[in-house]
Design an enzyme around this catalytic site. Sequence first.
Site, PDB file in Angstrom:
ATOM      1  N   CYS A 375       1.598  -6.499   0.420  1.00 27.16           N
ATOM      2  CA  CYS A 375       0.992  -6.377   1.744  1.00 27.16           C
ATOM      3  C   CYS A 375       2.027  -6.653   2.839  1.00 27.16           C
ATOM      4  CB  CYS A 375      -0.238  -7.272   1.841  1.00 27.16           C
ATOM      5  SG  CYS A 375      -1.444  -6.627   3.001  1.00 27.16           S
ATOM      6  N   HIS A 501      -3.390  -5.531  -2.576  1.00 26.97           N
ATOM      7  CA  HIS A 501      -3.240  -6.817  -3.261  1.00 26.97           C
ATOM      8  C   HIS A 501      -3.493  -6.681  -4.762  1.00 26.97           C
ATOM      9  CE1 HIS A 501      -2.775  -9.506   0.202  1.00 26.97           C
ATOM     10  NE2 HIS A 501      -3.507  -8.609   0.836  1.00 26.97           N
ATOM     11  N   GLU A 503      -2.648  -8.589  -7.061  1.00 31.69           N
ATOM     12  CA  GLU A 503      -2.868  -9.877  -7.727  1.00 31.69           C
ATOM     13  C   GLU A 503      -4.340 -10.163  -8.004  1.00 31.69           C
ATOM     14  OE1 GLU A 503      -1.977  -9.448  -4.588  1.00 31.69           O
ATOM     15  OE2 GLU A 503      -2.604 -11.068  -3.266  1.00 31.69           O
TER      16      GLU A 503
HETATM   17  N1  GLN Z   1      -0.419  -9.058   8.595  1.00 37.68           N
HETATM   18  C1  GLN Z   1      -0.305  -7.833   7.898  1.00 37.68           C
HETATM   19  C2  GLN Z   1      -1.391  -6.840   8.289  1.00 37.68           C
HETATM   20  O1  GLN Z   1      -2.401  -7.240   8.810  1.00 37.68           O
HETATM   21  C3  GLN Z   1      -0.330  -8.054   6.398  1.00 37.68           C
HETATM   22  C4  GLN Z   1      -1.626  -8.593   5.912  1.00 37.68           C
HETATM   23  C5  GLN Z   1      -1.529  -9.165   4.529  1.00 37.68           C
HETATM   24  O2  GLN Z   1      -0.456  -9.407   4.042  1.00 37.68           O
HETATM   25  N2  GLN Z   1      -2.647  -9.425   3.909  1.00 37.68           N
HETATM   26  O3  GLN Z   1      -1.248  -5.676   8.082  1.00 37.68           O
END
Ligand code: GLN
Length: 532
Positions: A375, A501, A503
């Site tokens: 992310c 994600h 994970e």
């Molecule tokens: N802050 C970044 C976004 O909103 C990444 C978010 C995250 O890593 N969950 O796109």
Amino acid sequence: MRKYIFITGGVVSSLGKGLTLASIAMLLEKKGFKIAMLKLDPYLNVDPGTMNPFEHGEVYVTDDGVETDLDLGHYYRYTTAPLSRASTATSGQIYDTVIKRERHGDYLGKTVQVIPHITDEIKKRIVACGEVSDAEVVLVEIGGTIGDIESLPFLEAIRQFRYERPQDCLNIHMTYVPYLKAAGEVKTKPTQHSVQTLRSIGILPDLILCRCESSLSTEIKEKISLFCNVPAESVFDEVDADTSIYEVPLMLERQGVTERICKQLGLECSQIDLSEWDAIVETIKNPKGTVTVGIVGKYLQHQDAYKSVFEALQHGAIAAGYALQIKSLESDKASDIEGCDGYLVPGGFGERGWEGKLEAAKYCRSQKVPYFGICLGMQVLVVEFARSVLGLSNANSTEMEPQAQEPIISLLSEQENVEDMGGTMRLGAYPCLLKEGSKAHAAYGSKNISERHRHRYEFNNRYKELAQKNGLQLSGTYEEGNLCEIAEIKDHPWMVGVQFHPEFKSRPTMPHPLFRDFVKAMVEHHEKKAHS
Ligand code: GLN
């Protein structure tokens, strides 16, 4: 008839109730029962999405885009129970539903009260959880500790629930039995008090599970039995697992916990084969070697803030037969970063540590050290690549620099110059199409995947061609809007960033392909280092 198992905790918090219930659920699932799991949380937040990970640990996201408590992650790792909106409820949500109903006039002028209106809503959610998945056994975890004011409506609700279905419910109470060094013995008094409190609310536990440092003697179990009104055969211990949390189900099965549960609920209890889990624990106990992963993050002091990431890494290590050492890196200094076999930049929000993360990505890219960006970690990979390889020294994410000259990571609305459209999170599962020949495709072994999201910012497609021409492979896309979901450095052993994600979807019995391949790349890097 559908059966219900409730678990409550006493004496102290952090006993591992979630993990224990997940272990019991796994054992029941292996015994052939269709299960469902529900976490009831006594806090007033309507969801944990806005809670500080320092305080609360990771936010776990389900396929249907619900931001939930990290215990659902345990449920996922141990079982195949379907996880959705029906698997979680907080006091905040329950009150919110009841108050909205009241505003709508649905109570026809009646006085709206905790009992019966809040408790009815809780009971309704318990029933619904079993119904949506047509489960045979519903396992419910009540968050918090007995004695908390907050959890009282939940406890009252499960008391009523059992009163209405006396044959179909079972209460497990988990406590802590400390060893007092000065006295040279374990102490059962806190357990006695906790059960007394529970009984004063009208709940009689059927099973007591005692967390302790070493196995409890028959004498101690008999004492707990006598004082707590529970047969001695229903007092079990859960000794602190010395190697891994994946030992817990084995420990419980060895003592006959599920056999006891089945007997009490009138369920048929079959013998099960746990060799797969034995093998996992064996691998953890006897690794071929150790690799070190550097995690460059912001919430590293809180050990649960990246719970699923740590677990998924562990699953990758199990697949490789290696032990994993985790090094927390919060520094912005490049010299403090070096030396690990690979680096992972997990998800995150906000500016803190941003430059340090970019340093880590730069180090990995230029030194050909494995890198896995999740992310925010993918956004780091992209920005660093733009600055160093594309020569766009002003490249940035507009999250860190709203007026960035080269907004290679931005809100969709900014990309399209539409006002007031950004800002909402992209949450839950989305399909993603993989490019053949990419590392992502090699990992998954399939072109069509689905992964869960929790973010706002995206790769800005204005830079797509330039980036691709210079060695950034955009190997996964969400077709609607052509969103970039995966970016890899082409000329590199393993440098992959994903906007989702992964994970959240890894199990010890089924390591996530990207974590598996990342750890494999770390092992290869480690061996190469050793031989050079
Ligand atoms: N802050 C970044 C976004 O909103 C990444 C978010 C995250 O890593 N969950 O796109």
